[in-house]
Scaffold this motif. Structure first.
Motif, PDB file in Angstrom:
ATOM      1  N   LEU A 120      -6.337  -8.285  -2.099  1.00  0.00           N
ATOM      2  CA  LEU A 120      -5.375  -7.480  -1.347  1.00  0.00           C
ATOM      3  C   LEU A 120      -4.066  -8.266  -1.254  1.00  0.00           C
ATOM      4  O   LEU A 120      -4.060  -9.413  -0.818  1.00  0.00           O
ATOM      5  N   ILE A 121      -2.983  -7.635  -1.678  1.00  0.00           N
ATOM      6  CA  ILE A 121      -1.691  -8.347  -1.706  1.00  0.00           C
ATOM      7  C   ILE A 121      -0.598  -7.487  -1.061  1.00  0.00           C
ATOM      8  O   ILE A 121      -0.744  -6.270  -0.942  1.00  0.00           O
ATOM      9  N   PRO A 122       0.535  -8.094  -0.659  1.00  0.00           N
ATOM     10  CA  PRO A 122       1.631  -7.291  -0.103  1.00  0.00           C
ATOM     11  C   PRO A 122       2.236  -6.390  -1.186  1.00  0.00           C
ATOM     12  O   PRO A 122       2.007  -6.611  -2.379  1.00  0.00           O
ATOM     13  N   HIS A 123       3.011  -5.411  -0.748  1.00  0.00           N
ATOM     14  CA  HIS A 123       3.628  -4.501  -1.706  1.00  0.00           C
ATOM     15  C   HIS A 123       4.940  -5.078  -2.252  1.00  0.00           C
ATOM     16  O   HIS A 123       5.684  -5.715  -1.514  1.00  0.00           O
ATOM     17  N   TYR A 124       5.208  -4.841  -3.522  1.00  0.00           N
ATOM     18  CA  TYR A 124       6.394  -5.413  -4.169  1.00  0.00           C
ATOM     19  C   TYR A 124       7.711  -4.798  -3.694  1.00  0.00           C
ATOM     20  O   TYR A 124       8.783  -5.253  -4.050  1.00  0.00           O
ATOM     21  N   GLY A 155     -10.873 -20.383 -21.273  1.00  0.00           N
ATOM     22  CA  GLY A 155     -12.283 -20.266 -20.911  1.00  0.00           C
ATOM     23  C   GLY A 155     -12.515 -20.009 -19.432  1.00  0.00           C
ATOM     24  O   GLY A 155     -13.645 -20.038 -18.957  1.00  0.00           O
ATOM     25  N   ARG A 156     -11.455 -19.801 -18.673  1.00  0.00           N
ATOM     26  CA  ARG A 156     -11.609 -19.589 -17.221  1.00  0.00           C
ATOM     27  C   ARG A 156     -11.104 -18.216 -16.790  1.00  0.00           C
ATOM     28  O   ARG A 156     -10.735 -18.024 -15.640  1.00  0.00           O
ATOM     29  N   ASN A 157     -11.090 -17.265 -17.726  1.00  0.00           N
ATOM     30  CA  ASN A 157     -10.601 -15.924 -17.382  1.00  0.00           C
ATOM     31  C   ASN A 157     -11.338 -15.337 -16.192  1.00  0.00           C
ATOM     32  O   ASN A 157     -12.555 -15.469 -16.084  1.00  0.00           O
ATOM     33  N   TRP A 158     -10.606 -14.662 -15.348  1.00  0.00           N
ATOM     34  CA  TRP A 158     -11.241 -13.920 -14.260  1.00  0.00           C
ATOM     35  C   TRP A 158     -10.463 -12.629 -14.027  1.00  0.00           C
ATOM     36  O   TRP A 158      -9.265 -12.665 -13.759  1.00  0.00           O
ATOM     37  N   THR A 159     -11.142 -11.512 -14.176  1.00  0.00           N
ATOM     38  CA  THR A 159     -10.491 -10.227 -13.944  1.00  0.00           C
ATOM     39  C   THR A 159     -11.065  -9.598 -12.683  1.00  0.00           C
ATOM     40  O   THR A 159     -12.243  -9.242 -12.655  1.00  0.00           O
ATOM     41  N   PRO A 160     -10.252  -9.474 -11.627  1.00  0.00           N
ATOM     42  CA  PRO A 160     -10.775  -8.800 -10.428  1.00  0.00           C
ATOM     43  C   PRO A 160     -11.055  -7.331 -10.716  1.00  0.00           C
ATOM     44  O   PRO A 160     -10.401  -6.734 -11.573  1.00  0.00           O
ATOM     45  N   LEU A 161     -12.020  -6.766 -10.004  1.00  0.00           N
ATOM     46  CA  LEU A 161     -12.352  -5.348 -10.230  1.00  0.00           C
ATOM     47  C   LEU A 161     -11.308  -4.440  -9.590  1.00  0.00           C
ATOM     48  O   LEU A 161     -11.115  -3.306 -10.016  1.00  0.00           O
ATOM     49  N   GLY A 162     -10.655  -4.929  -8.542  1.00  0.00           N
ATOM     50  CA  GLY A 162      -9.652  -4.109  -7.880  1.00  0.00           C
ATOM     51  C   GLY A 162      -8.582  -4.956  -7.226  1.00  0.00           C
ATOM     52  O   GLY A 162      -8.871  -6.017  -6.671  1.00  0.00           O
ATOM     53  N   VAL A 163      -7.326  -4.491  -7.336  1.00  0.00           N
ATOM     54  CA  VAL A 163      -6.209  -5.142  -6.651  1.00  0.00           C
ATOM     55  C   VAL A 163      -5.485  -4.046  -5.881  1.00  0.00           C
ATOM     56  O   VAL A 163      -5.147  -3.004  -6.452  1.00  0.00           O
ATOM     57  N   TYR A 164      -5.270  -4.249  -4.587  1.00  0.00           N
ATOM     58  CA  TYR A 164      -4.642  -3.226  -3.754  1.00  0.00           C
ATOM     59  C   TYR A 164      -3.480  -3.811  -2.970  1.00  0.00           C
ATOM     60  O   TYR A 164      -3.551  -4.952  -2.511  1.00  0.00           O
ATOM     61  N   TYR A 165      -2.419  -3.019  -2.826  1.00  0.00           N
ATOM     62  CA  TYR A 165      -1.304  -3.414  -1.966  1.00  0.00           C
ATOM     63  C   TYR A 165      -1.622  -2.970  -0.551  1.00  0.00           C
ATOM     64  O   TYR A 165      -2.062  -1.838  -0.344  1.00  0.00           O
ATOM     65  N   TYR A 166      -1.375  -3.832   0.404  1.00  0.00           N
ATOM     66  CA  TYR A 166      -1.598  -3.415   1.793  1.00  0.00           C
ATOM     67  C   TYR A 166      -0.286  -3.036   2.467  1.00  0.00           C
ATOM     68  O   TYR A 166       0.777  -3.545   2.139  1.00  0.00           O
ATOM     69  N   GLU A 167      -0.412  -2.111   3.427  1.00  0.00           N
ATOM     70  CA  GLU A 167       0.748  -1.684   4.199  1.00  0.00           C
ATOM     71  C   GLU A 167       1.071  -2.747   5.249  1.00  0.00           C
ATOM     72  O   GLU A 167       0.191  -3.431   5.742  1.00  0.00           O
ATOM     73  N   LYS A 172       6.264   0.348   5.183  1.00  0.00           N
ATOM     74  CA  LYS A 172       5.446   1.496   5.571  1.00  0.00           C
ATOM     75  C   LYS A 172       5.374   2.458   4.401  1.00  0.00           C
ATOM     76  O   LYS A 172       6.382   2.796   3.803  1.00  0.00           O
ATOM     77  N   PHE A 173       4.176   2.889   4.119  1.00  0.00           N
ATOM     78  CA  PHE A 173       3.972   3.586   2.852  1.00  0.00           C
ATOM     79  C   PHE A 173       4.513   5.002   2.805  1.00  0.00           C
ATOM     80  O   PHE A 173       4.546   5.611   1.745  1.00  0.00           O
ATOM     81  N   GLN A 174       4.949   5.548   3.959  1.00  0.00           N
ATOM     82  CA  GLN A 174       5.562   6.876   3.826  1.00  0.00           C
ATOM     83  C   GLN A 174       6.891   6.772   3.078  1.00  0.00           C
ATOM     84  O   GLN A 174       7.435   7.758   2.642  1.00  0.00           O
ATOM     85  N   TYR A 175       7.417   5.528   2.960  1.00  0.00           N
ATOM     86  CA  TYR A 175       8.680   5.351   2.244  1.00  0.00           C
ATOM     87  C   TYR A 175       8.470   4.919   0.806  1.00  0.00           C
ATOM     88  O   TYR A 175       9.418   4.688   0.085  1.00  0.00           O
ATOM     89  N   VAL A 176       7.225   4.717   0.422  1.00  0.00           N
ATOM     90  CA  VAL A 176       6.957   4.245  -0.931  1.00  0.00           C
ATOM     91  C   VAL A 176       6.737   5.437  -1.844  1.00  0.00           C
ATOM     92  O   VAL A 176       5.874   6.273  -1.609  1.00  0.00           O
ATOM     93  N   GLU A 177       7.535   5.490  -2.859  1.00  0.00           N
ATOM     94  CA  GLU A 177       7.478   6.610  -3.807  1.00  0.00           C
ATOM     95  C   GLU A 177       6.146   6.594  -4.571  1.00  0.00           C
ATOM     96  O   GLU A 177       5.618   5.552  -4.925  1.00  0.00           O
ATOM     97  N   GLY A 178       5.626   7.777  -4.829  1.00  0.00           N
ATOM     98  CA  GLY A 178       4.435   7.895  -5.674  1.00  0.00           C
ATOM     99  C   GLY A 178       3.208   7.201  -5.107  1.00  0.00           C
ATOM    100  O   GLY A 178       2.467   6.559  -5.829  1.00  0.00           O
ATOM    101  N   SER A 179       3.014   7.332  -3.817  1.00  0.00           N
ATOM    102  CA  SER A 179       1.892   6.638  -3.191  1.00  0.00           C
ATOM    103  C   SER A 179       0.546   7.098  -3.744  1.00  0.00           C
ATOM    104  O   SER A 179       0.301   8.282  -3.896  1.00  0.00           O
ATOM    105  N   VAL A 180      -0.287   6.141  -4.016  1.00  0.00           N
ATOM    106  CA  VAL A 180      -1.685   6.417  -4.340  1.00  0.00           C
ATOM    107  C   VAL A 180      -2.399   6.041  -3.074  1.00  0.00           C
ATOM    108  O   VAL A 180      -2.103   5.012  -2.496  1.00  0.00           O
ATOM    109  N   GLU A 249      -6.686   1.312   8.221  1.00  0.00           N
ATOM    110  CA  GLU A 249      -5.652   0.557   7.528  1.00  0.00           C
ATOM    111  C   GLU A 249      -5.384   1.268   6.227  1.00  0.00           C
ATOM    112  O   GLU A 249      -6.287   1.801   5.594  1.00  0.00           O
ATOM    113  N   TYR A 250      -4.138   1.289   5.845  1.00  0.00           N
ATOM    114  CA  TYR A 250      -3.750   2.074   4.692  1.00  0.00           C
ATOM    115  C   TYR A 250      -3.390   1.198   3.523  1.00  0.00           C
ATOM    116  O   TYR A 250      -2.727   0.186   3.687  1.00  0.00           O
ATOM    117  N   PHE A 251      -3.825   1.587   2.375  1.00  0.00           N
ATOM    118  CA  PHE A 251      -3.503   0.850   1.178  1.00  0.00           C
ATOM    119  C   PHE A 251      -2.720   1.749   0.250  1.00  0.00           C
ATOM    120  O   PHE A 251      -3.253   2.674  -0.341  1.00  0.00           O
TER     121      PHE A 251
END
Ligand SMILES: [Zn+2]
Length: 276
Positions: A120-124, A155-167, A172-180, A249-251
């Motif tokens: 879980l990471i902040p939004h860009y 030899g140390r590759n790691w691919t997370p199954l999911g990465v999400y931006y947190y609000e 605030k995500f009502q201002y983020v265009e194209g919210s998923v 909590e909203y992602f």
């Protein structure tokens, strides 16, 4: 070739619990404010939680003696988070969040070492530069640890199954265009989250009210723009709706409540949720 990892289900969607969940936080307290309920919920479900804190959160304090006092307090607060949430806390101690190779390398290798299934990471587009830059650094790090050999990754590759931006209060995500949108219902953990924030983050008392107000947000929003109505079926209890009232909590999206009406913004469409 057959894929043995798939499940066919008729009545219920199985819930997948990440073995390791990583929250990347700009300041000590961002993790509780934005993801506290989610961390509590997934920890109860069996996930091991890793909180990566980029700075010590001292940006706003000019006077040196005050700075030391706050620094000590924040250290104690993080220690309480560690024991209360029983999570692993990794402090990076950055004094700024300028995007550079050193930071990208450090976070890339941290992810390779910890191997979190979900990050879980902040939004860009966050208005706070620390959050925004940390999002860019984290995105690049995730790219490198998934695909590349950069920064000693052979030899140390790691691919997370999911990465999400947190609000966050500054994104605030009502201002983020194209919210998923993904909404994590934290009703069961809301009071615990409030309690942790109230009792642990003493240095953030003045922020608390604003944050809780945001969490319980009844955002003012021009509902005349609602051009699509979707029939929303209430669950047996109203936990879903209560989730929308700040108990969730909203992602990367938000459900907006105006009086008794609920809205979901999606791109340029505002969906009005109608009770069936
Ligand atoms: Zn922050």
């Amino acid at each position: 070739m057959e894929n043995n990892n798939s499940i066919i289900s008729e009545n219920e969607i199985p819930v997948i619990i990440p073995k390791r969940l990583m929250v990347i936080s700009g300041h000590p307290d961002d993790e509780i404010i934005s993801c506290g309920g989610t961390m509590l919920k997934y920890q109860a479900l069996g996930s091991e939680i890793f909180v990566v804190v980029a700075t010590s959160g001292l940006g706003g304090y000019a006077k040196i003696e005050y700075k030391n006092e706050i620094a000590n307090q924040r250290k104690q607060e993080l220690e309480l988070v560690r024991t209360t949430l029983k999570c692993n806390i990794i402090e990076l101690g950055y004094s700024n969040l300028d995007v550079n190779r050193e930071k990208i390398s450090e976070i890339t290798n941290l992810i390779r070492d910890i191997k979190p299934q979900v990050i879980l990471i902040p939004h860009y587009s966050d208005f706070h530069r620390v959050h925004r830059n940390l999002s860019l650094i984290a995105k690049e790090a995730i790219y490198h640890c998934s695909t590349g050999k950069a920064y000693g990754g052979s030899g140390r590759n790691w691919t997370p199954l999911g990465v999400y931006y947190y609000e966050s209060p500054s994104c605030k995500f009502q201002y983020v265009e194209g919210s998923v949108f993904i909404v994590v219902d934290i009703e069961k953990y809301w009071s615990k989250k409030k309690e942790i924030f109230n009792t642990i983050y003493l240095s953030q008392k003045e922020v608390l009210e604003r944050v809780l107000e945001w969490a319980n947000d009844t955002a003012t929003f021009s509902t005349s723009a609602a051009i699509a109505r979707v029939v929303f079926k209430f669950e047996e209890d109203e936990s879903v709706i209560r989730g929308f009232l700040g108990l969730a909590e909203y992602f990367h999206t938000v459900v907006i409540k105006v009086k008794d009406q609920f809205y979901i913004p999606h791109a340029s469409i505002l969906f009005n949720l109608v009770s069936s």
